[in-house]
Enzyme design. Sequence first.
Site, PDB file in Angstrom:
ATOM      1  N   LYS A 199       0.772  -1.247   0.000  1.00  9.53           N
ATOM      2  CA  LYS A 199       0.000   0.000   0.000  1.00  9.53           C
ATOM      3  C   LYS A 199       0.805   1.299   0.000  1.00  9.53           C
ATOM      4  CE  LYS A 199      -1.968  -1.252   3.789  1.00  9.53           C
ATOM      5  NZ  LYS A 199      -2.806  -1.511   4.966  1.00  9.53           N
TER       6      LYS A 199
ATOM      7  N   ASP B 233      -4.940  -4.804  11.236  1.00  8.70           N
ATOM      8  CA  ASP B 233      -6.234  -4.092  11.302  1.00  8.70           C
ATOM      9  C   ASP B 233      -7.440  -5.028  11.189  1.00  8.70           C
ATOM     10  OD1 ASP B 233      -5.548  -4.561   8.653  1.00  8.70           O
ATOM     11  OD2 ASP B 233      -6.100  -2.578   7.921  1.00  8.70           O
TER      12      ASP B 233
HETATM   13  C1  BGC Z   1      -1.926  -5.530   4.206  1.00 13.31           C
HETATM   14  C2  BGC Z   1      -2.754  -6.172   5.294  1.00 13.31           C
HETATM   15  C3  BGC Z   1      -3.866  -5.226   5.732  1.00 13.31           C
HETATM   16  C4  BGC Z   1      -4.665  -4.783   4.523  1.00 13.31           C
HETATM   17  C5  BGC Z   1      -5.793  -3.823   4.887  1.00 13.31           C
HETATM   18  C6  BGC Z   1      -2.810  -5.027   3.091  1.00 13.31           C
HETATM   19  O1  BGC Z   1      -2.037  -4.335   2.161  1.00 13.31           O
HETATM   20  O2  BGC Z   1      -0.994  -6.449   3.689  1.00 13.31           O
HETATM   21  O3  BGC Z   1      -1.953  -6.518   6.393  1.00 13.31           O
HETATM   22  O4  BGC Z   1      -4.697  -5.899   6.642  1.00 13.31           O
HETATM   23  O5  BGC Z   1      -3.812  -4.150   3.608  1.00 13.31           O
HETATM   24  O6  BGC Z   1      -5.324  -2.676   5.492  1.00 13.31           O
END
Ligand code: BGC
Length: 496
Positions: free
Chosen positions: A200, A236
């Site tokens: 992300k 989360d």
């Molecule tokens: C992450 C997860 C997270 C999700 C939602 C993903 O990119 O790898 O750990 O729970 O995003 O935030």
Amino acid sequence: MLFQIKQLLLHYREIHTETLVSSSHLRRWKEVNKLFPCETSDVLHCESVDECLQPFRLSVSTLQSVSTRLKKDMIRGLGKHTHHRAPVKMLPTFVRATPDGTEKGDFLALDLGGTNFRVLHVRILEDEQRVVKMDSQICAIPQEIMLGHGEKLFDHIAACLAEFLDSHELKGQTLPLGFTFSFPCEQLDIDKSVLIRWTKGFNCSGVEGEDVVRLLREAIHRRGDYDIGSVAMVNDTVGTMMSCGYRDQSCEIGMIIGTGTNACYMEEMRNVKRVEGEDGRMCINTEWGGFGDDGSLRDIQTDFDLVVDKTSLNPGIHTYEKMISGMYLGEIARLVLVKLTEDKLLFDGQVSDALQTPGRFETRFISEIEDTGLENTQRILTELDLNWSLGDVRLVWLVCDTISTRSAQLCAAALATIANRIRNNRGLDHLKTTVGVDGTVFKKHPNFSQQLQATVRLLAPRCDITFLVSEDGSGKGAAMVTAVAQVMCFLDQINK
Ligand code: BGC
């Protein structure tokens, strides 16, 4: 003319009976047709546009096949010897119980996972069975910190926390802290968690492969002006499940569909081969975003998905997330709109500089456009310097709708896989369960949740799923995990 519109609607209905679109969807398409009247030439355009969108449309049998593949990958992720190469990581979280309503106390919570970072002071009131957010503060994380050295990131977090403690006169207390860190981590214990990789839009150096709790403690010690108590690390999804679990004790799945996407659920310990012990359950962070990283979804990836992946910060990683989550949906839509314009099917063949710019078509535009607000769409297209006609407006709606529908359906296929697994694990004929959900895509899109629920019903017909939307879930949930961990640790000590 009327005949042609009817033909088009019939054509649309045909496609969508096959590809799983609810009647509310068709109703909305009709509304759009009323709002944006159709010219004869538009009908022809619609057909060509529809053709270009075809690869995004998934049949029920394709979704079933996606679910079967995910089921296999989940088993690989749980296995002792297959885990290290599994694209779906199935990470043990060391959360062994959902809340039972006896938790209480004051906690700090940190929430890092998007472009903002939040600090919260949370109080759990046992008598009222409520988690109360006492105060919270948002700190922005500048792009240079998101992409800089890890030490800088943790110094920034420690500084935000110091500011919060100062302004809320909490610096003298050593409160337990729940740390929601929403990235894939190999959790070695409740307070030891190694980052596997960034996702992300984060890419700080020196953090992958390191224990994140240690990096946080070191940053706090570097400052030397305050300290924290015990720390519980939480994804989360886990925070969301735990905070919803306090309201509804049958909540045993947590799901996020926001900037990223992921889910966790309570798995039987006997199936968690990498952790000792056969009894009870443990919450597993699936990291379903990584599904497809071994190429297993190549047949459903469109050319647009491939471009989004290639131009991302982490090519080849989090393939499923890139087809579903808010960080990428806008960009997929932008690429489709550029292609359609270049093919002279939109905007008189004139692509504006804005539309050519990666990231300029934001995911929130998809929600706004699909709200069938004529003004919204016109405003957005004007902001993007596009010379639009009413026909264009309708086609842009169709593009957005197709992309968000696929996202909801893929998410549903993954959720159905988990629900079916829980039902099988327990040898139940019928499962009744609750999913705690959070994330802007789920919450803000006008019919994402409807579409998702309709698809899950089809793919997991023997599971009756209630969706509980979480408010402040990941922050409050981190406090819940800390509280539950404290109770479990206390019980462990008594039993020793
Ligand atoms: C992450 C997860 C997270 C999700 C939602 C993903 O990119 O790898 O750990 O729970 O995003 O935030």
